[in-house]
Design an enzyme around this catalytic site. Structure first.
Site, mmCIF file in Angstrom:
data_model
loop_
_atom_site.group_PDB
_atom_site.id
_atom_site.type_symbol
_atom_site.label_atom_id
_atom_site.label_comp_id
_atom_site.label_asym_id
_atom_site.label_seq_id
_atom_site.Cartn_x
_atom_site.Cartn_y
_atom_site.Cartn_z
ATOM 1 N N TYR A 144 -73.885 -55.954 50.915
ATOM 2 C CA TYR A 144 -75.093 -55.549 50.184
ATOM 3 C C TYR A 144 -76.294 -56.375 50.626
ATOM 4 O O TYR A 144 -77.366 -55.826 50.926
ATOM 5 C CB TYR A 144 -74.862 -55.710 48.685
ATOM 6 C CG TYR A 144 -76.062 -55.387 47.831
ATOM 7 C CD1 TYR A 144 -76.471 -54.061 47.643
ATOM 8 C CD2 TYR A 144 -76.800 -56.392 47.211
ATOM 9 C CE1 TYR A 144 -77.573 -53.760 46.865
ATOM 10 C CE2 TYR A 144 -77.902 -56.099 46.422
ATOM 11 C CZ TYR A 144 -78.285 -54.782 46.256
ATOM 12 O OH TYR A 144 -79.384 -54.493 45.478
ATOM 13 N N LYS A 161 -79.590 -54.851 52.591
ATOM 14 C CA LYS A 161 -80.948 -54.962 52.062
ATOM 15 C C LYS A 161 -81.846 -55.782 52.998
ATOM 16 O O LYS A 161 -83.043 -55.500 53.124
ATOM 17 C CB LYS A 161 -80.921 -55.581 50.668
ATOM 18 C CG LYS A 161 -80.359 -54.642 49.595
ATOM 19 C CD LYS A 161 -81.181 -53.372 49.455
ATOM 20 C CE LYS A 161 -80.777 -52.564 48.223
ATOM 21 N NZ LYS A 161 -81.557 -51.315 48.088
ATOM 22 N N SER A 181 -85.924 -52.794 47.895
ATOM 23 C CA SER A 181 -84.920 -53.735 48.342
ATOM 24 C C SER A 181 -84.475 -54.597 47.163
ATOM 25 O O SER A 181 -84.653 -54.227 46.005
ATOM 26 C CB SER A 181 -85.477 -54.592 49.481
ATOM 27 O OG SER A 181 -84.468 -55.398 50.050
#
Length: 266
Positions: free
Chosen positions: A178, A182, A164
């Site tokens: 994004y 994650k 991650s």
């Protein structure tokens, strides 16, 4: 009374050191690393092979996978290069089939492939870009972990490592898709640790800024310093010890965990 250490004591220490080293031994294991042709993925591939694992090296470009596979073979291990786009559902089924046809089992899965394009603004983020970011960073790891995790649970167990990003812990404007993807990947770690335990361990490495290919686009100041306790970006090889720990029996009681490897970002 001699000042020399007792020979028996030395033998005990040697045995203890050997047993400790054995915890990180991956001999007889098969590891699959997505995004394995460069950056942190390549470092992990080389580290796992050095520790004794045979490797499945996956990324979008076959020639890049073949280059890393050749490095693995030079280390005395078997290697299977596979071109696969982790954002494509069918590609992942094919990747898993090829891995099991070649080796019969997968003991370590590293969901490392990712992408983090910067949009001009959230309002200017297009649907295509949004879908690509979610596909690579969340959908792909979900699908791959589902396919391989189930087989691990039905067999001899294994380890899944999700790579991650500190972006999920320290989200910033223009990185919404994004950071969200994650963060979702972090949640998957708990989901699969519970679903496939106790024989399958699932953990997250939350990576900070590393001097991989992506850093070539950074300013020189950003390449030299970071807002962290260590005060600098990481070198790619500095991911290796955490990855080896999570891949090996050394982490037999560690699952559902998020380990920050970010130099102490704040």
């Amino acid at each position: 009374m001699s000042g020399e250490p007792d020979a028996g004591c030395r033998d005990v220490k040697s045995v203890a050191a050997a047993e400790l080293f054995d915890l990180f031994d991956l001999s007889g294991k098969v590891a699959l690393v997505t995004g394995g042709s460069r950056g942190l993925g390549r470092e992990m591939v080389r580290a796992f092979a050095t520790a004794g694992a045979d490797m499945v090296v996956a990324s979008r470009k076959l020639d890049a996978c073949e280059t890393v596979a050749a490095e693995v073979r030079d280390l005395g291990r078997r290697a299977l290069p596979v071109a696969a786009h982790v954002g494509r559902w069918d590609d992942l089924g094919r990747l898993v089939d090829l891995a099991y046809e070649e080796f019969g089992h997968v003991d370590v899965l590293v969901n490392n492939a990712g992408m983090s394009p910067l949009a001009p603004s959230s309002a200017e983020t297009g649907e295509e870009l949004f879908d690509k970011v979610i596909g690579v960073n969340f959908k792909g790891p979900f699908r791959l972990s589902s396919l391989i995790g189930q087989r691990m649970a039905e067999g001899d167990g294994g380890s899944i490592i999700n790579v991650s990003s500190s972006g999920a812990l320290f989200p910033q404007p223009r990185f919404g898709p994004y950071a969200g993807a994650k963060a979702a990947l972090n949640a998957l770690t708990t989901v699969f640790a519970l679903e496939y335990g106790p024989t399958v361990r699932v953990n997250t490495i939350s990576a900070g800024p590393f001097l991989t290919d992506i850093s070539k686009a950074w300013t020189e100041e950003k390449r030299q310093s970071a807002r962290s306790a260590v005060g600098r970006p990481g070198r790619p090889e500095e991911i290796v010890t955490t990855a080896l720990y999570l891949a090996s029996d050394a982490s037999s009681y560690t699952t559902g965990s998020l380990i920050r490897v970010d130099g102490g970002l704040y």
